[in-house]
Design a protein around this motif. Structure first.
Motif, mmCIF file in Angstrom:
data_model
loop_
_atom_site.group_PDB
_atom_site.id
_atom_site.type_symbol
_atom_site.label_atom_id
_atom_site.label_comp_id
_atom_site.label_asym_id
_atom_site.label_seq_id
_atom_site.Cartn_x
_atom_site.Cartn_y
_atom_site.Cartn_z
ATOM 1 N N LEU A 151 -8.757 5.876 9.351
ATOM 2 C CA LEU A 151 -8.997 4.450 9.520
ATOM 3 C C LEU A 151 -7.796 3.865 10.266
ATOM 4 C CD1 LEU A 151 -10.112 3.858 5.822
ATOM 5 C CD2 LEU A 151 -11.615 3.953 7.804
ATOM 6 N N PRO A 152 -8.030 3.056 11.313
ATOM 7 C CA PRO A 152 -6.946 2.613 12.194
ATOM 8 C C PRO A 152 -5.756 1.987 11.454
ATOM 9 C CG PRO A 152 -9.077 1.888 13.030
ATOM 10 C CD PRO A 152 -9.339 2.572 11.727
ATOM 11 N N ASP A 153 -6.044 1.286 10.349
ATOM 12 C CA ASP A 153 -4.952 0.640 9.597
ATOM 13 C C ASP A 153 -3.935 1.660 9.089
ATOM 14 O OD1 ASP A 153 -7.175 -0.916 9.729
ATOM 15 O OD2 ASP A 153 -7.255 -1.452 7.613
ATOM 16 N N ARG A 154 -4.341 2.930 8.997
ATOM 17 C CA ARG A 154 -3.493 3.905 8.314
ATOM 18 C C ARG A 154 -2.681 4.789 9.267
ATOM 19 N NH1 ARG A 154 -6.672 6.725 3.620
ATOM 20 N NH2 ARG A 154 -4.564 7.502 3.309
ATOM 21 N N ARG A 200 8.562 14.251 1.301
ATOM 22 C CA ARG A 200 7.945 12.946 0.984
ATOM 23 C C ARG A 200 7.923 12.081 2.238
ATOM 24 N NH1 ARG A 200 8.184 12.436 -4.763
ATOM 25 N NH2 ARG A 200 6.394 11.057 -4.515
ATOM 26 N N PRO A 201 6.906 11.249 2.408
ATOM 27 C CA PRO A 201 6.876 10.362 3.577
ATOM 28 C C PRO A 201 8.027 9.361 3.524
ATOM 29 C CG PRO A 201 4.779 10.336 2.376
ATOM 30 C CD PRO A 201 5.767 11.044 1.516
ATOM 31 N N GLU A 202 8.494 8.940 4.699
ATOM 32 C CA GLU A 202 9.444 7.832 4.734
ATOM 33 C C GLU A 202 8.716 6.576 4.259
ATOM 34 O OE1 GLU A 202 10.491 8.036 8.824
ATOM 35 O OE2 GLU A 202 11.975 9.629 8.507
ATOM 36 N N THR A 203 9.427 5.721 3.554
ATOM 37 C CA THR A 203 8.781 4.548 2.952
ATOM 38 C C THR A 203 8.430 3.494 3.995
ATOM 39 O OG1 THR A 203 10.098 4.937 0.972
ATOM 40 C CG2 THR A 203 9.009 2.800 1.140
ATOM 41 N N ILE A 204 7.169 3.073 3.973
ATOM 42 C CA ILE A 204 6.740 1.901 4.744
ATOM 43 C C ILE A 204 6.659 0.762 3.732
ATOM 44 C CG2 ILE A 204 4.916 0.915 6.186
ATOM 45 C CD1 ILE A 204 3.969 3.831 6.730
ATOM 46 N N GLU A 205 7.326 -0.339 4.012
ATOM 47 C CA GLU A 205 7.370 -1.447 3.037
ATOM 48 C C GLU A 205 5.958 -1.962 2.720
ATOM 49 O OE1 GLU A 205 10.104 -2.712 1.375
ATOM 50 O OE2 GLU A 205 11.025 -0.927 2.275
ATOM 51 N N ASN A 206 5.706 -2.180 1.435
ATOM 52 C CA ASN A 206 4.445 -2.783 0.981
ATOM 53 C C ASN A 206 3.210 -2.101 1.556
ATOM 54 O OD1 ASN A 206 5.704 -4.788 -0.581
ATOM 55 N ND2 ASN A 206 6.141 -5.955 1.270
ATOM 56 N N TYR A 207 3.162 -0.786 1.395
ATOM 57 C CA TYR A 207 2.072 -0.047 2.027
ATOM 58 C C TYR A 207 1.701 1.152 1.164
ATOM 59 C CZ TYR A 207 -0.800 1.616 5.826
ATOM 60 O OH TYR A 207 -1.868 2.003 6.577
ATOM 61 N N ASN A 208 0.399 1.415 1.034
ATOM 62 C CA ASN A 208 -0.058 2.527 0.194
ATOM 63 C C ASN A 208 0.049 3.843 0.952
ATOM 64 O OD1 ASN A 208 -1.525 4.456 -1.249
ATOM 65 N ND2 ASN A 208 -2.988 2.964 -2.025
ATOM 66 N N GLN A 209 0.948 4.724 0.486
ATOM 67 C CA GLN A 209 1.148 6.032 1.121
ATOM 68 C C GLN A 209 0.930 7.175 0.131
ATOM 69 O OE1 GLN A 209 5.197 4.583 2.673
ATOM 70 N NE2 GLN A 209 4.656 6.184 4.132
#
Length: 304
Positions: free
Chosen positions: A102-105, A73-82
């Protein structure tokens, strides 16, 4: 070391990255919507909430546990859609290709760095900047690599156009021994029922000989006919415009005879069972509101 090995969409799965809905962040505002379906739900006040999506992904995780698949599982990025791990990278044969998303991701790749650290660095490829290619558009079928793209001259105006011609050519050069076939997909910024965001939104193989297809997802009838001729019409399950909208082609295979599907896909699930598949039904309708489903949430690393 992780011995990467992916030749197709359906061989027995051994290791996979499954996205996460934990700390998914607030409902995006209208300007932040990446696709028309998310926009539709933002406007309607029906955008999915975190606790429901966490529950759906947990159900998916439990199916992997049942079949003894190693899950990262990905490490959690706070308040972010993963949730949609498929977008950030993909494996062909024994090569991990990082997507220019997309650069934001970009942060989503960093969140699976601990997985990448277990892969031989010589087997990790980063395409040049002008190359756009996302995992949802790349589909392996043994000697073939199918790639969804958008060839319209207005490509740059579409946030829903994710893989360009440079992306197709890059894969061709990287895998000269494969037959690379691109498909020009229908895109829409405003009507989710007419937007094939990725190839897996309008086509996906299941088992060794069958597939799920949406004819009107292809801009050229010749592209659709190519698949009909390759698989045989009797082996293809044709979905309707509405079923495409609900992501019926975006199921996920754990083995040639085991398919994970959304529990509301009644017509599809009955067809799969009739054709000898074990169908693992799970709830995934909330996540589907973001124009992504089961295949989009996974990044397979090893199949037999």
């Amino acid at each position: 070391m992780l011995p990467l090995h992916i030749k197709n969409e359906t061989s027995r799965l051994r290791a996979v990255v499954l996205g996460t809905a934990v700390s998914n962040g607030p409902t995006p505002n209208i300007e932040e919507a990446y696709d028309p379906k998310s926009l539709e739900h933002i406007l309607a006040g029906t955008y999915p909430v975190e606790k429901d999506m966490v529950k759906e992904m947990e159900a998916f995780y439990q199916v992997f546990q049942k079949y003894d698949v190693t899950v990262f599982r990905p490490e959690t990025i706070e308040n972010y859609n993963q949730i949609f791990a498929r977008d950030i990278g993909f494996v062909i044969d024994d090569i991990f290709i990082k997507a220019n998303i997309l650069p934001d991701r970009e942060r989503e790749l960093a969140a699976i760095q601990y997985v990448l650290d277990q892969i031989d660095p010589k087997k990790i490829v980063r395409p040049p900047e002008e190359v756009h290619v996302e995992g949802g558009d790349v589909m392996l079928w043994n000697d073939y690599i199918f790639i969804g793209t958008y060839k319209g001259s207005d490509y740059k105006d579409y946030i829903t156009a994710r893989t360009n011609t440079a992306g197709v050519n890059f894969i061709k050069e990287l895998f000269p021994n494969k037959i690379v076939k691109d498909f020009d997909l229908v895109k829409s910024k405003i009507e989710a029922r007419d937007n094939a965001l990725h190839l897996d939104c309008c086509f996906q193989p299941v088992g060794d000989t069958k597939g799920i297809i949406y004819k009107r997802g292809f801009r050229e009838e010749a592209d659709y006919m190519f698949l009909v001729n390759l698989f045989g019409k009797e082996n293809l399950f044709h979905i309707t415009r509405d079923e495409m909208y609900h992501m019926n082609s975006n199921v996920f295979s754990i083995a040639p005879n085991v398919v994970v599907s959304e529990r509301n896909f009644t017509r599809l699930n009955n067809w799969l069972r009739k054709n000898g598949f074990v169908v693992e039904e799970i709830p995934y309708a909330e996540i589907a509101k973001q124009e992504g489903l089961l295949r989009c949430s996974t990044l397979p690393l090893i199949r037999d």
